[in-house]
Design a protein around this motif. Structure first.
Motif, mmCIF file in Angstrom:
data_model
loop_
_atom_site.group_PDB
_atom_site.id
_atom_site.type_symbol
_atom_site.label_atom_id
_atom_site.label_comp_id
_atom_site.label_asym_id
_atom_site.label_seq_id
_atom_site.Cartn_x
_atom_site.Cartn_y
_atom_site.Cartn_z
ATOM 1 N N LYS A 1 -140.543 12.122 48.583
ATOM 2 C CA LYS A 1 -142.001 12.636 48.515
ATOM 3 C C LYS A 1 -141.908 13.834 49.555
ATOM 4 C CE LYS A 1 -143.827 8.064 47.228
ATOM 5 N NZ LYS A 1 -145.095 7.205 47.244
ATOM 6 N N ALA B 1 -142.762 17.504 48.175
ATOM 7 C CA ALA B 1 -144.006 17.828 48.303
ATOM 8 C C ALA B 1 -143.806 19.775 48.840
ATOM 9 C CB ALA B 1 -145.066 16.905 48.854
ATOM 10 N N CYS B 2 -143.286 19.548 50.055
ATOM 11 C CA CYS B 2 -142.715 21.063 50.333
ATOM 12 C C CYS B 2 -142.254 21.870 49.681
ATOM 13 C CB CYS B 2 -141.381 20.241 51.385
ATOM 14 S SG CYS B 2 -142.337 19.900 52.885
ATOM 15 N N THR C 1 -142.113 22.111 46.419
ATOM 16 C CA THR C 1 -143.852 22.216 45.061
ATOM 17 C C THR C 1 -144.642 23.609 45.710
ATOM 18 O OG1 THR C 1 -143.521 19.650 44.116
ATOM 19 C CG2 THR C 1 -145.781 20.859 43.549
ATOM 20 N N ALA C 2 -145.133 22.972 47.030
ATOM 21 C CA ALA C 2 -146.169 23.505 47.546
ATOM 22 C C ALA C 2 -145.577 25.404 48.094
ATOM 23 C CB ALA C 2 -146.580 23.424 49.183
ATOM 24 N N ASP D 1 -150.352 14.126 43.888
ATOM 25 C CA ASP D 1 -150.986 14.106 45.243
ATOM 26 C C ASP D 1 -152.103 14.430 44.711
ATOM 27 O OD1 ASP D 1 -152.008 15.920 46.847
ATOM 28 O OD2 ASP D 1 -150.477 17.517 46.974
ATOM 29 N N TYR E 1 -153.983 18.082 45.047
ATOM 30 C CA TYR E 1 -154.260 19.188 45.121
ATOM 31 C C TYR E 1 -154.359 18.914 43.666
ATOM 32 C CZ TYR E 1 -150.589 23.084 43.461
ATOM 33 O OH TYR E 1 -150.850 24.287 42.450
ATOM 34 N N MET F 1 -147.895 20.048 38.348
ATOM 35 C CA MET F 1 -147.550 19.614 39.808
ATOM 36 C C MET F 1 -146.538 19.600 37.952
ATOM 37 S SD MET F 1 -148.587 18.147 42.151
ATOM 38 C CE MET F 1 -147.796 17.428 43.184
#
Length: 376
Positions: free
Chosen positions: A300, A304-305, A307-308, A338, A341, A345
């Protein structure tokens, strides 16, 4: 990745645009191509005729039109015009594949191998290539080259790589020089996880829907690859996607195949080869579920990194692990949201080609280099 010594097929930018439009949208008529690419019908007809003569595209079955007139004859990618090879070295064996221009696997061969000498690896690969080509009757006239997938980041000049210990003979040398000297075919060298990313991106459910993708490859270690605007993204120093840095080797638990083997060993299950894992899953399902729960939590962070920073359309969980494990991890990540956000996604997929991704991707590297269109 270095440029090869020769390129048997040289395509114009307009020809590449046609090829990539068809790769993305599937069978397409000449009139549709003209409209999409902003070219006259005459120019599109001429370019498509050239590509047909090269065997890179072909006419599909005619589709009847609603009104009277000639039927629409869509064009599609053909695998007949060119092919390439991919090779990689696993602990204890060498794997070599042939793929056609459409990205389809033509043939595969593996052979036991325990040498740390890259010259010996090159000799074995060339022997395998000759066997495969003879088996399916391919000639060198349409051979684009060989992609070699190598584990480990680039660490210095001449693209030297910090390869794993069981390939220590590949360290502190220019693999480009070694393989170009030892092999009689054009050679590309690519990181193994980056090669896997290319193979995963060429799958129809990805390339026809998304222009960007992150691929996580769980093999003996963990690596990653990035597709940005339909092109391999390597970064300033050629090491984009080195997600293993998020899970240093000194950690007791990492999201990797070696970690899974150690986990099973601690539970009293004797195993030392990733290829044997699939046969154990039915008998030890709860153990695998426990391991997947933990690994999904670890992934995860990387998801998450990625995706950001990148906002990818797709994330693919790939690797040399059984399909049930890749699917189990993907499902656990799909269920994770998330909640902070509000934006869209990425879609998360499990690989459909699994452990073959590295070698197929290595074979696709020459094909991609010859035919990819630079999206401006």
């Amino acid at each position: 990745m270095q440029a090869p010594r020769i390129r048997p097929i040289i395509l114009s930018e307009l020809q590449k645009r046609i090829i990539w439009h068809i790769r993305i949208y599937g069978p397409t008529s000449r009139s549709q191509l003209s409209a999409a690419l902003g070219q006259s019908h005459a120019a599109t007809t001429r370019l498509s005729k050239e590509l047909i003569s090269l065997g890179l595209i072909e006419e599909a079955s005619s589709e009847p039109l609603a009104s009277r007139g000639r039927p629409m004859v869509p064009l599609r990618i053909s695998g007949q015009g060119a092919y390439a090879a991919g090779a990689t070295c696993h602990p204890g064996w060498v794997e070599v594949v042939l793929v056609d221009f459409a990205g389809q696997l033509l043939a595969r061969l593996d052979q036991p191998f325990d040498s740390k000498d890259p010259v010996e690896f090159a000799r074995v690969v060339e022997t395998c290539l000759s066997k495969l080509a003879a088996k399916i009757g391919l000639t060198q006239r349409r051979f684009l080259g060989l992609g070699i997938a190598v584990p480990g980041p680039i660490v210095g000049p001449m693209e030297r790589r910090a390869v794993v210990q069981w390939l220590e003979g590949w360290r502190d040398i220019s693999l480009e020089e070694v393989f170009n000297y030892s092999l009689s075919v054009p050679v590309w060298i690519e990181n193994d996880a980056t090669a896997a990313a290319l193979a995963e991106y060429y799958q129809e459910n990805i390339v026809q829907r998304f222009s960007s993708a992150l691929v996580f490859f769980l093999g003996h270690g963990i690596g990653g690859g990035i597709i940005a605007e339909r092109e391999l993204y390597r970064g300033e120093y050629g090491n984009a996607g080195e997600v293993g840095r998020l899970f240093p080797g000194m950690l007791e638990e990492r999201p990797s195949g070696i970690d899974l083997i150690r986990f099973l060993n601690r539970k009293g299950i004797p195993i030392n080869d990733l290829r044997a894992i699939d046969s154990l899953m039915d008998a030890h399902r709860p153990l695998f579920e426990t391991w997947m729960d933990r690994v999904a939590e670890q992934l995860k962070l990387a998801v998450a990194c990625g995706t950001a920073w990148m906002d990818p359309g797709a994330i693919v969980i790939s690797g040399a692990l059984p399909e049930a494990i890749l699917s189990g991890l993907a499902k656990r990540l799909v269920n994770w949201e998330d909640n902070h956000y509000p934006g869209q996604m990425p879609r998360i997929f499990a690989s459909s080609i699994g452990s073959l991704a590295v070698c197929i991707g290595a074979g696709l590297v020459p094909i991609h280099a010859v035919s990819s269109h630079k999206w401006l």
